[in-house]
Design an enzyme around this catalytic site. Structure first.
Site, short mmCIF file in Angstrom:
data_model
loop_
_atom_site.label_atom_id
_atom_site.label_comp_id
_atom_site.label_asym_id
_atom_site.label_seq_id
_atom_site.Cartn_x
_atom_site.Cartn_y
_atom_site.Cartn_z
N HIS A 259 1.76 -18.10 3.49
CA HIS A 259 0.24 -17.30 3.46
C HIS A 259 -0.49 -18.46 3.93
O HIS A 259 -0.48 -19.20 4.38
CB HIS A 259 -0.37 -17.05 1.96
CG HIS A 259 0.88 -16.68 0.48
ND1 HIS A 259 2.71 -17.76 0.80
CD2 HIS A 259 1.24 -15.61 0.43
CE1 HIS A 259 2.56 -16.72 -0.08
NE2 HIS A 259 2.38 -15.67 -0.07
N GLU B 152 2.26 -26.77 5.91
CA GLU B 152 0.65 -27.67 6.67
C GLU B 152 0.59 -29.09 6.63
O GLU B 152 0.87 -29.26 7.72
CB GLU B 152 -0.38 -26.74 5.59
CG GLU B 152 -0.53 -25.18 5.63
CD GLU B 152 0.43 -24.24 4.91
OE1 GLU B 152 0.37 -22.93 4.87
OE2 GLU B 152 0.66 -25.08 3.92
N ASP C 217 4.08 -35.96 24.58
CA ASP C 217 3.55 -34.71 25.18
C ASP C 217 2.34 -36.02 25.98
O ASP C 217 2.53 -36.31 27.18
CB ASP C 217 2.79 -33.22 25.15
CG ASP C 217 1.72 -32.47 26.08
OD1 ASP C 217 2.83 -32.88 27.55
OD2 ASP C 217 0.99 -32.90 26.82
#
Length: 169
Positions: A85, A122, A136
């Site tokens: 959601h 989350e 990265d």
């Protein structure tokens, strides 16, 4: 998993009675304070660790950029995980512990919301993207870094109550 039948047998909640993927209807759930904390671990060479610790990575502030990436990722979880959601998160905190003996960086994210569904995904998304960002930022000096140990440490709120990693046994 939830308990979908009167006997309380566990079932996957993101499937309807025909086995089709479905977003869970949370409209009847009570709004409660929801908190979730997750962690990840990025292991690396000692030289890479020293560069992170000293701020010597050419791309800049590795941990600062990874923190922002983790926060942004938590806010975009519903765009990445199909049946999540979209949520108006109250708080996202991403923190780091430098572990020179390993050498590694431990990433921890805590997400808070007052709402009808949990924030585990989350928190897990935040640590995952923070770890990928750290990789990265440092890959020019260490392509052999590993990302692992991604797990939920704690969640509270909602019908299923509190979970703490290690308490399930």
């Amino acid at each position: 998993m939830g308990t979908g039948d009167p006997g309380g047998a566990p079932r996957l909640t993101h499937f309807d009675e025909h086995g089709n993927a479905a977003m869970v209807d949370v409209s009847a759930k009570a709004e409660t304070e929801r908190v979730a904390t997750a962690e990840a671990l990025v292991s690396m060479r000692p030289e890479t660790f020293a560069l992170i610790e000293s701020g010597g990575i050419a791309k800049g502030d590795v941990l600062g950029v990874a923190r922002i990436a983790g926060i942004m990722a938590a806010k975009r979880t519903a765009d990445l995980i199909p049946l999540c959601h979209p949520l108006a998160l109250s708080r996202v905190a991403v923190d780091f512990a430098l572990l020179p003996d390993r050498p590694a960086v431990r990433i921890e994210a805590t997400v808070t919301l007052k709402g009808r569904t949990g924030v585990e995904m989350e928190a897990l998304t935040a640590v995952s993207v923070a770890a990928l960002t750290l990789y990265d930022m440092c890959k020019a000096v260490d392509r052999g870094m590993t990302i692992g140990g991604i797990r939920l440490l704690h969640k509270s709120g909602g019908k299923s109550g509190t979970y703490r990693a290690g308490d399930e046994a």
